[in-house]
Design a protein around this motif. Structure first.
Motif, PDB file in Angstrom:
ATOM      1  N   MET A  87      65.195  36.597  34.399  1.00  0.00           N
ATOM      2  CA  MET A  87      63.956  37.038  35.031  1.00  0.00           C
ATOM      3  C   MET A  87      63.256  38.017  34.096  1.00  0.00           C
ATOM      4  O   MET A  87      63.650  39.185  33.996  1.00  0.00           O
ATOM      5  N   TYR A  88      62.234  37.528  33.378  1.00  0.00           N
ATOM      6  CA  TYR A  88      61.505  38.394  32.466  1.00  0.00           C
ATOM      7  C   TYR A  88      60.614  39.360  33.243  1.00  0.00           C
ATOM      8  O   TYR A  88      60.103  39.040  34.329  1.00  0.00           O
ATOM      9  N   ASP A  89      60.428  40.547  32.689  1.00  0.00           N
ATOM     10  CA  ASP A  89      59.594  41.561  33.330  1.00  0.00           C
ATOM     11  C   ASP A  89      59.008  42.450  32.236  1.00  0.00           C
ATOM     12  O   ASP A  89      59.756  42.986  31.408  1.00  0.00           O
ATOM     13  N   ASP A  90      57.668  42.576  32.231  1.00  0.00           N
ATOM     14  CA  ASP A  90      57.030  43.372  31.190  1.00  0.00           C
ATOM     15  C   ASP A  90      57.204  44.867  31.405  1.00  0.00           C
ATOM     16  O   ASP A  90      56.896  45.666  30.521  1.00  0.00           O
ATOM     17  N   GLU A  91      57.706  45.267  32.593  1.00  0.00           N
ATOM     18  CA  GLU A  91      57.973  46.682  32.875  1.00  0.00           C
ATOM     19  C   GLU A  91      59.383  46.816  33.445  1.00  0.00           C
ATOM     20  O   GLU A  91      59.567  47.108  34.628  1.00  0.00           O
ATOM     21  N   PRO A  92      60.399  46.587  32.618  1.00  0.00           N
ATOM     22  CA  PRO A  92      61.772  46.544  33.129  1.00  0.00           C
ATOM     23  C   PRO A  92      62.236  47.858  33.752  1.00  0.00           C
ATOM     24  O   PRO A  92      63.120  47.864  34.606  1.00  0.00           O
ATOM     25  N   THR A  93      61.665  48.978  33.347  1.00  0.00           N
ATOM     26  CA  THR A  93      62.070  50.262  33.935  1.00  0.00           C
ATOM     27  C   THR A  93      61.606  50.394  35.382  1.00  0.00           C
ATOM     28  O   THR A  93      62.081  51.273  36.106  1.00  0.00           O
ATOM     29  N   LYS A  94      60.668  49.545  35.802  1.00  0.00           N
ATOM     30  CA  LYS A  94      60.153  49.609  37.171  1.00  0.00           C
ATOM     31  C   LYS A  94      60.857  48.627  38.109  1.00  0.00           C
ATOM     32  O   LYS A  94      60.491  48.517  39.283  1.00  0.00           O
ATOM     33  N   ILE A  95      61.836  47.881  37.600  1.00  0.00           N
ATOM     34  CA  ILE A  95      62.580  46.960  38.464  1.00  0.00           C
ATOM     35  C   ILE A  95      63.300  47.754  39.546  1.00  0.00           C
ATOM     36  O   ILE A  95      64.046  48.694  39.246  1.00  0.00           O
ATOM     37  N   LEU A  96      63.084  47.393  40.804  1.00  0.00           N
ATOM     38  CA  LEU A  96      63.722  48.099  41.923  1.00  0.00           C
ATOM     39  C   LEU A  96      65.133  47.569  42.107  1.00  0.00           C
ATOM     40  O   LEU A  96      65.358  46.350  42.100  1.00  0.00           O
ATOM     41  N   LYS A  97      66.070  48.478  42.327  1.00  0.00           N
ATOM     42  CA  LYS A  97      67.484  48.086  42.326  1.00  0.00           C
ATOM     43  C   LYS A  97      68.309  48.964  43.268  1.00  0.00           C
ATOM     44  O   LYS A  97      69.360  49.490  42.889  1.00  0.00           O
ATOM     45  N   GLU A  98      67.857  49.111  44.494  1.00  0.00           N
ATOM     46  CA  GLU A  98      68.641  49.869  45.486  1.00  0.00           C
ATOM     47  C   GLU A  98      69.947  49.136  45.781  1.00  0.00           C
ATOM     48  O   GLU A  98      69.955  47.931  46.060  1.00  0.00           O
TER      49      GLU A  98
END
Length: 810
Positions: A87-98
């Motif tokens: 799953m590519y994401d241009d803002e990986p630091t903003k991936i939510l991971k609770e």
């Protein structure tokens, strides 16, 4: 002209691509794969890629953006199917991971794979993994939605990267259902949710205009020469309970038993529980019940929730009847009283068989046996005691035959039967139900015919029939229908039904957006009408006109509101608790609102106010739920809900009696004009140590009281008049406390250690003490408070894995 032609080609291509199912080719492998979330094995480099995901919500049909590109690969061997997803994401630091509990993803990105081994559009096995490495799984049918009570045993690992995140999954064939054919064609779809945007995507386009989900999967080809494995799973358990209460001796109890799952063939599964233990099931949220009907509780016992979609057909099975309260009360002589009254009946054992053939025939069989149960009675003068059977040895059966055809329609036969030993009540209910859809899933014709037969002191037979028609696709949808119920229809030995002896007519029209707009993610509005008549008298029993609307903004805040008008007086035949008696219910108007802010934010709040005003001086009701929640970090979440509800000048039944014991004289039915006030506080907390280990807190305090202001007598014409002669205190005050603190550790696939501390207490009295603090502290400090500490260990044994280990050692 060229532009028109070019646009036409684009539209035709889009229609063709969305109308056709995507196909993914998989391949067999011999090399081992380590489920570590890295996708660094050679087999992944050579596998075909599923890409070009399409938006499911809110902008249905729009291709996924390049910076959220998603690629999925599938390979298989003799034991399992493997899925690798990037799953590519241009803002990986903003991936939510609770981090959350299994099947409860909280605020986290998701990846899912949906598999139908028969490719018949009937049922998907769904497997999810969150960006926090939390698993979830469920069975999905269009008729019943997602059933998360189903749990499979499989492996997964999610890892974050500098370009997004990766999921690697191994699903053993024992967790799936498929045919024994040498060449397999499976239905498959992949799912991704970007939580911070609340956008959902699928690989194969799922058109939201069509009222079905499972029939819009893609195709997986290339699986050959695999065989459904022997599905024999053993789940032995051991548990220890330490019970204590103020003023009583502390004692410990040791329990042990086993659950068994056995795959009879590639489609059918046998589930059995030997020596059941439900001691760690969630507590029931009891209330002050002033109405004529019993309180309906949710089922919290895993055996009766897991994989029960077939048994829910026709809405005839209420599993809380099994092991519930005894079906009779003891006959008391003069000067006798009950000193030990059982609140539940012990379950001896239970089993169920369920599955569906390749031809679409679903079969469900459930059987349970409960033990003989006694009440203890004492003579108040001689103090002698005796025991009386209030529930004999009883056998409960459910049979369901559900024939699916054309992938989207079904005809179902359901039978429930309760046989009690000796001269006790027996019951049998049968039903024929149908759910018919057009080929394009645009229109639906549904209904059922139910017949109940009760063998008791007085035998009774009854009928319940329904018929409904609906438009089920597009922005504009509607439905209408009717129900007919005879007075003696009674499914309540193994089902639950409150209202009988009526017929009704209803209709609905609604509008919804299928794509997001410039200002909203989605919008839905509904218009409903309902009217109900007593079958014998023809009097109106209920009527309402309702409008409601639901909105989700671009910032993912939800707002809802509704208005219901009851334009006609109605006659309530249930509140008087007497045959052929009714009380007049005045016209009224009700309104409600709902606000739920975006849970992606650390702080969010739910607020649900409501008000009801009757066409009678001073008669009204109002209240609200207020629920703030705060996510401190990816591990710690706290929630709190305060609820308040008040009814002013509520009219309700409190007593009945025959003044002269003359059968020819109607009994006197006593009502009260009362104020009913309810408070409740609920606190919830979760601390996730990691994706397999959590601490959970659940606390509920509840207090409700009904204070009678004026005593009234019900007249034969349904009106109420003053009745000052009645002087007995019939005020009601009920308060309860429940607190659970639990620790859960999934220490191996399918295996769990659970530690629970629980304390609870409740009390009912006719004297109302309005000191809130004193009510709570008094309940916690008296002898009614019970303490339970328990430890339970459940271990999952896959006989296939055991055989493989023995074979490898040899």
């Amino acid at each position: 002209m060229k532009n028109v032609f070019f646009i036409g080609i684009l539209l035709l291509s889009a229609f063709w691509s969305y109308g056709q199912k995507k196909v993914l080719q998989t391949q067999s492998i011999n090399q081992p794969i380590s489920i570590d979330g890295k996708l660094d094995e050679e087999v992944w480099r050579n596998a075909a890629i599923a890409s070009d995901f399409v938006t499911l919500e809110p902008d249905n049909g729009k291709p996924i953006s390049e910076n959220k590109k998603t690629e999925v690969k599938v390979v298989y061997n003799n034991d399992a199917i493997y899925i690798g997803a990037m799953m590519y994401d241009d803002e990986p630091t903003k991936i939510l991971k609770e981090i959350s509990q299994r099947d409860n993803f909280g605020t986290a990105d998701l990846f899912g794979v949906f598999i139908n081994g028969f490719n018949d559009g009937q049922q998907d096995f769904m497997f999810y993994v969150s960006a926090a490495d939390v698993q979830g799984d469920c069975i999905m049918t269009d008729a019943n939605g997602e059933d998360y009570s189903w749990d499979a045993v499989w492996n997964s690992k999610a890892t974050l990267t500098e370009n997004g995140w990766i999921v690697e999954i191994k699903i053993p064939y024992a967790a799936l259902r498929f045919s024994s054919e040498n060449k397999q064609t499976w239905g498959i779809n992949f799912f991704r949710e970007v939580k911070r945007d609340r956008f959902k995507y699928t690989w194969n386009f799922v058109d939201s205009k069509i009222g079905t989900f499972t029939q819009q999967s893609g195709i997986l080809e290339g699986i050959e020469n695999i065989k459904p494995p022997t599905r024999l799973f053993l789940m032995p358990y051991a548990s220890y309970y330490l019970n204590a209460a103020d003023g009583l001796k502390t004692y410990g109890t040791m329990k042990g038993g086993m659950d068994i799952k056995y795959g009879i063939n590639d489609a059918f599964t046998l589930d059995a529980i030997l020596i059941p233990d439900f001691g760690q099931a969630k507590y029931d949220d009891q209330i002050l019940n002033l109405g004529p009907f019993e309180q309906q509780f949710n089922e919290n016992r895993a055996f009766f929730t897991e994989g029960t979609d077939l048994f829910n057909k026709g809405n005839m099975f209420y599993s809380r009847r099994i092991g519930g309260k005894p079906s009779t009360e003891p006959d008391l002589e003069k000067n006798e009283k009950v000193i030990e009254e059982p609140q539940s009946v012990n379950l001896i054992n239970a089993l169920k068989i369920s599955g569906r053939t390749k031809g679409g025939l679903g079969v469900g069989i459930l059987n349970a046996v409960t033990e003989k149960t006694y009440s203890t009675i004492q003579d108040t003068i001689t103090l002698q005691r005796r025991r009386e059977v209030v529930e004999p040895l009883a056998n409960y059966n459910v049979l369901v035959l559900d024939q699916r055809f054309r992938k989207n329609s079904s005809v179902t036969f359901i039978n429930t039967n309760v046989t009690r030993n000796g001269e006790f009540r027996d019951a049998n209910v049968s039903a024929l139900a149908w759910d018919l859809n057009t080929k394009a899933n645009s229109y639906n014709l549904s209904g059922n015919f139910k017949y109940s037969s009760i063998n008791d002191i007085e035998d009774k037979d009854g009928v319940y029939a329904t018929l409904g028609f609906a438009k089920t696709s597009g922005k504009y949808r509607y439905s209408f229908g009717s129900d007919f119920v005879t007075e003696d229809f009674d499914p309540n030995d193994l089902g639950i039904n409150f209202y009988t002896n009526y017929y009704n007519f209803y209709g609905n029209a609604n509008y919804r957006t299928l794509k997001k707009t410039e200002k909203l993610n989605n919008f839905r509005a509904n218009y409903n009408m309902y009217i109900e008549y007593n079958k014998f008298s023809g009097r109106i029993q209920d009527n309402n006109i309702n409008v409601n609307a639901h909105v989700t903004t671009l910032k993912n805040n939800y707002f809802g509101m509704g208005l219901t008008v009851f334009p006609l007086e109605s006659s309530d035949y249930y509140e008087p608790r007497a045959d052929n008696r009714y009380v007049i219910i005045p016209r009224k108007i009700e309104s409600w609102g709902s606000i739920s802010t975006n849970y992606n934010n650390k702080f969010a709040v739910d607020f649900n106010p409501s008000i009801s005003i009757a066409d009678e001086p001073g008669r009204m009701a109002y209240g609200f739920d207020l629920g703030p929640r705060y996510r401190f970090n990816d591990k710690l979440l706290m929630t709190y809900t305060f609820s308040f509800f008040r009814k002013n000048n509520n009219k309700g039944f409190i007593d009945d009696y025959d003044e002269d014991d003359n059968e020819a004289t109607p009994e006197t039915i006593v009502f009260a004009n009362r104020n009913v006030i309810t408070y409740s506080n609920t606190l919830g907390g979760k601390y996730a140590i990691n994706s397999t280990m959590t601490l959970n807190l659940s606390v509920r305090q509840y207090w409700s009281y009904a204070e009678n202001k004026e005593i009234l007598e019900l007249q034969p014409n349904g009106t109420l008049t003053a009745f000052p002669e009645y002087i007995e205190n019939k005020n009601s005050s009920f308060y309860s406390w429940n607190a659970d603190l639990s620790y859960s550790w999934w220490f191996a696939p399918g295996s769990q250690i659970s530690v629970l501390y629980r304390n609870n207490a409740s009390n009912f009295e006719n004297i109302i003490d309005k000191e809130f603090k004193q009510n709570v502290t008094g309940l916690l400090n008296n002898d009614a408070l019970k303490h339970i500490f328990s430890i339970s260990v459940k271990y999952f044994i896959d006989t296939n894995a055991v055989k493989n280990k023995i074979r490898n050692r040899a």
